[in-house]
Design a protein around this motif. Sequence first.
Motif, short mmCIF file in Angstrom:
data_model
loop_
_atom_site.label_atom_id
_atom_site.label_comp_id
_atom_site.label_asym_id
_atom_site.label_seq_id
_atom_site.Cartn_x
_atom_site.Cartn_y
_atom_site.Cartn_z
N GLU A 47 0.83 -1.21 0.00
CA GLU A 47 0.00 0.00 0.00
C GLU A 47 0.86 1.26 0.00
O GLU A 47 0.54 2.24 -0.67
N ALA A 48 1.96 1.25 0.76
CA ALA A 48 2.86 2.40 0.78
C ALA A 48 3.45 2.65 -0.61
O ALA A 48 3.54 3.80 -1.05
N TRP A 49 3.83 1.58 -1.28
CA TRP A 49 4.37 1.72 -2.64
C TRP A 49 3.31 2.24 -3.60
O TRP A 49 3.60 3.10 -4.45
N ARG A 50 2.08 1.75 -3.46
CA ARG A 50 1.00 2.23 -4.33
C ARG A 50 0.75 3.72 -4.12
O ARG A 50 0.63 4.49 -5.09
N LEU A 51 0.69 4.16 -2.87
CA LEU A 51 0.47 5.58 -2.58
C LEU A 51 1.61 6.43 -3.13
O LEU A 51 1.38 7.52 -3.66
N LEU A 52 2.83 5.92 -3.00
CA LEU A 52 3.99 6.67 -3.48
C LEU A 52 3.98 6.81 -5.00
O LEU A 52 4.26 7.88 -5.54
N THR A 53 3.64 5.74 -5.71
CA THR A 53 3.65 5.77 -7.17
C THR A 53 2.44 6.51 -7.73
O THR A 53 2.55 7.18 -8.76
N GLU A 54 1.28 6.42 -7.06
CA GLU A 54 0.07 7.07 -7.58
C GLU A 54 -0.04 8.52 -7.16
O GLU A 54 -0.48 9.37 -7.93
N GLN A 55 0.33 8.82 -5.93
CA GLN A 55 0.13 10.17 -5.40
C GLN A 55 1.44 10.91 -5.15
O GLN A 55 1.43 12.08 -4.77
N HIS A 56 2.57 10.20 -5.31
CA HIS A 56 3.90 10.77 -5.11
C HIS A 56 4.10 11.28 -3.67
O HIS A 56 4.92 12.17 -3.44
N GLN A 57 3.32 10.75 -2.76
CA GLN A 57 3.50 11.04 -1.34
C GLN A 57 2.80 9.94 -0.54
O GLN A 57 1.97 9.21 -1.07
N ILE A 58 3.16 9.83 0.72
CA ILE A 58 2.56 8.81 1.58
C ILE A 58 1.96 9.48 2.80
O ILE A 58 2.69 9.96 3.68
N ASP A 59 0.63 9.57 2.84
CA ASP A 59 -0.06 10.03 4.04
C ASP A 59 -0.38 8.79 4.87
O ASP A 59 -1.24 7.98 4.50
N TRP A 60 0.31 8.65 5.99
CA TRP A 60 0.28 7.39 6.73
C TRP A 60 0.00 7.65 8.20
O TRP A 60 0.55 8.59 8.79
N ALA A 61 -0.86 6.83 8.80
CA ALA A 61 -1.14 6.94 10.23
C ALA A 61 -1.15 5.54 10.83
O ALA A 61 -1.95 4.69 10.42
N GLN A 62 -0.26 5.31 11.77
CA GLN A 62 -0.21 4.02 12.47
C GLN A 62 0.62 4.18 13.74
O GLN A 62 1.65 4.87 13.73
#
Length: 259
Positions: A47-62
């Motif tokens: 999922e992190a890779w998908r967000l990075l490639t699709e949105q060019h950033q990672i909005d992450w909360a955990q």
Amino acid sequence: MNTLGARLGRLFALLALSLLALQLYFLLRIALMLVLAPQSTTFQRSEAWRLLTEQHQIDWAQAWVDDEHIAPSLKRAVIASEDAGFTEHSGIEWDAIESAWQKNQRAEARAERQNDRLAQRKPAKIVASAPPKPVVAKVVGGSTISQQLAKNLFLSGERHVLRKAQEAVITYMLELVLGKKRILEIYLNSVEWGEGVFGAQAAARHYFHVDAERLSPAAAARLAVMLPAPKRFEKNPGSAYISGRSAIIQARMGAVDLP
């Protein structure tokens, strides 16, 4: 012929040793989880890779929280919603899998009949229009919480026999080594609750602005209802479906025994 047989024998022996080594790797990783919380899962990394490639950033909360800092109401709600037999089964409920398989077969048959009817339709006029979208069967899962954790920790989302077989082996390892309480703790800290939102603490803060240990029964039930499709449900967390379904889950929570 003897040479060929010897080569095939060595090949099969090598494959068997490789398979055994892979299982030992999984077993050691699981054993470490007795004392160390997993930093990430295979699903999270994808999922992190998908967000990075699709949105060019990672909005992450955990944020990991120990079992005692997760509201019992959330544990009961998730078990009631996702896996009512969690404390009784040994990791896999074969009856549920068979039932899900039969439902999926019927759904696929219905979708195929509808697509055949769409293909046979003759338009009254010849107009420039897009062809009708094919009907896709809705897939029903029969996975337990332990199976979901096994898949999320180590495996891809592909559906084929070898992947499901490996999932079953890992599931039994989780049950044998970790036990129900630790499995539920890791699951609640790693499961997805929205786009880039993972774990009970992040979900509680994101949707209700409280810590996971302060979730009310009503809020816990709403979070549990979102689990099958969090990215879809997060778009409208106050929908009539979530409200109705969470009321049912909340009514069932009192009968749930915690591990």
